[in-house]
Design a protein around this motif. Structure first.
Motif, PDB file in Angstrom:
ATOM      1  N   ARG A 107       0.837  -1.208   0.000  1.00 44.52           N
ATOM      2  CA  ARG A 107       0.000   0.000   0.000  1.00 44.52           C
ATOM      3  C   ARG A 107       0.873   1.260   0.000  1.00 44.52           C
ATOM      4  NH1 ARG A 107      -2.635  -1.060   4.231  1.00 44.52           N
ATOM      5  NH2 ARG A 107      -4.645  -1.767   3.439  1.00 44.52           N
ATOM      6  N   TRP A 153      -3.400 -13.256  -2.381  1.00 40.38           N
ATOM      7  CA  TRP A 153      -3.302 -11.827  -2.682  1.00 40.38           C
ATOM      8  C   TRP A 153      -4.580 -11.263  -3.292  1.00 40.38           C
ATOM      9  CZ3 TRP A 153      -0.326  -8.264  -0.816  1.00 40.38           C
ATOM     10  CH2 TRP A 153       0.960  -8.583  -0.373  1.00 40.38           C
ATOM     11  N   LEU A 206      -6.036  -7.842  -1.738  1.00 40.35           N
ATOM     12  CA  LEU A 206      -6.024  -6.599  -2.510  1.00 40.35           C
ATOM     13  C   LEU A 206      -7.427  -6.034  -2.672  1.00 40.35           C
ATOM     14  CD1 LEU A 206      -3.409  -7.543  -5.255  1.00 40.35           C
ATOM     15  CD2 LEU A 206      -3.062  -6.022  -3.303  1.00 40.35           C
TER      16      LEU A 206
END
Length: 356
Positions: A205, A221, A225
């Protein structure tokens, strides 16, 4: 009592999966040492409702696992190998290991999980921990596991550090300075490995907020995300083999995070990044700093802010990436980092036992 001292038969037990392939490099290395290797796959297909399949895979219970374990014992009784070597033997009971040893085989394992981590997956390592005293020798991925294994009753235990597996990385993997084939970087920072709730999402981030193009690929992931509002970084599906190598080569920074679940301080990934021709930007640990020189062969970080600073330095300092890649490649050539080095370590124990 061991049988024929000239017996060079080795039964190698691993998942034998190709996504990723964690076994072919070991099989090739043991074969190169002169062993007649019989690979045995420990993965099984579990049938039934989804919840029961999940439970069977987590606890390694059910008919499919029983049949697989019985098949291995039957193979050992039939072939009478001098040596049986396991990679990550999660499914096998103490009775299985004792039955194999009763055939006259030396039994060793390479365990690349941390079965003593306070944050280990519940239930996953229960069979291995109970069977641990039955093995002739354990070769462990993490130095801090050596004492824990001994306290749990291990007969013999050695630290066998992470190694570069060129078979898994692909035939073109070489420790040399390689420039992006595309003529430019496809990403400013890339990480190819599983998601874990250990701060690595904060690092991604921070890089994204700083304007860097980030690529992450690996198990877990996609959901992470999406939950973080970083859907523009999708797709994040795992990448293996030639694609894995190319993504690190063609990214400005090859990132390495260490798993908190497994209490890692060093893994194969830094070696793979260097072998692929990538610039290593690695989470800082004493072990990592002992392998690559900071500022000359790699950059290190201990926080998202320091990671952002490292990527800014790579972006702004002319020639830095090329120097890091060349320096790390030279270190990789000079060091004993290959899986063949680890195979020789394991075999040295077996040779000593066979010579008795």
């Amino acid at each position: 009592m061991l049988a024929d001292p000239l017996n060079r038969t080795l039964v190698y037990v691993g998942s034998l999966s190709d996504g990723p392939d964690r076994d072919s490099g070991w099989v090739s290395a043991f074969t190169a040492l002169g062993w007649n290797v019989i690979p045995f796959g420990s993965d099984v297909a579990v049938q039934g409702p989804r919840a029961l399949r999940w439970l069977a895979r987590r606890l390694h219970v059910g008919a499919a696992h029983r049949h697989m374990r019985a098949a291995l014992v039957a193979l050992c009784r039939r072939e009478r190998p001098a040596w049986v070597h396991f990679r990550l033997p999660l499914a096998f009971t103490r009775a299985d290991i004792e039955a194999i040893r009763a055939t006259g085989a030396i039994v060793t394992d390479y365990f690349n999980d941390d079965p003593f981590s306070p944050r280990r997956v519940p239930g996953l390592h229960r069979r291995f921990r109970r069977a641990l005293p039955a093995y002739d020798a354990h070769f462990v991925y993490r130095r801090h596991n050596v004492d824990a294994y001994r306290a749990a009753g291990a007969r013999h235990v050695e630290h066998c550090p992470p190694a570069l597996d060129r078979v898994r990385l692909g035939p073109e993997a070489a420790a040399e300075c390689v420039q992006p084939a595309t003529g430019g970087f496809v990403a400013d920072a890339a990480f190819l490995g599983h998601y874990e709730a250990d701060g690595r999402l904060d690092a991604v981030r921070a890089l994204d907020a700083a304007g860097f193009r980030v690529a992450v690929h690996g198990a877990g992931w996609t959901d992470a995300l999406r939950a973080a509002g970083l859907t523009h970084l999708l797709p994040a599906d795992p990448i293996f083999g030639a694609g894995y190598r190319q993504r690190y080569r063609d990214s400005m920074a090859g990132l390495c995070f260490f798993s908190r679940l497994n209490r890692d301080s060093w893994t194969e990934r830094p070696l793979e990044i260097v072998a692929a021709g990538g610039a290593l930007v690695c989470e800082r640990s004493d072990e990592a700093l002992g392998h690559f020189c900071e500022g000359e062969e790699a950059l290190f970080f201990s926080s998202p802010g320091e990671l952002v600073d490292a990527c800014r330095r790579l972006q702004g300092e002319a020639g830095l990436r090329e120097r890091l890649v060349a320096g790390a490649a030279a270190r990789l050539v000079a060091g004993r980092f290959d899986i063949a080095d680890r195979a020789r370590q394991v075999e040295a124990f077996v040779r000593t036992r066979l010579a008795r």
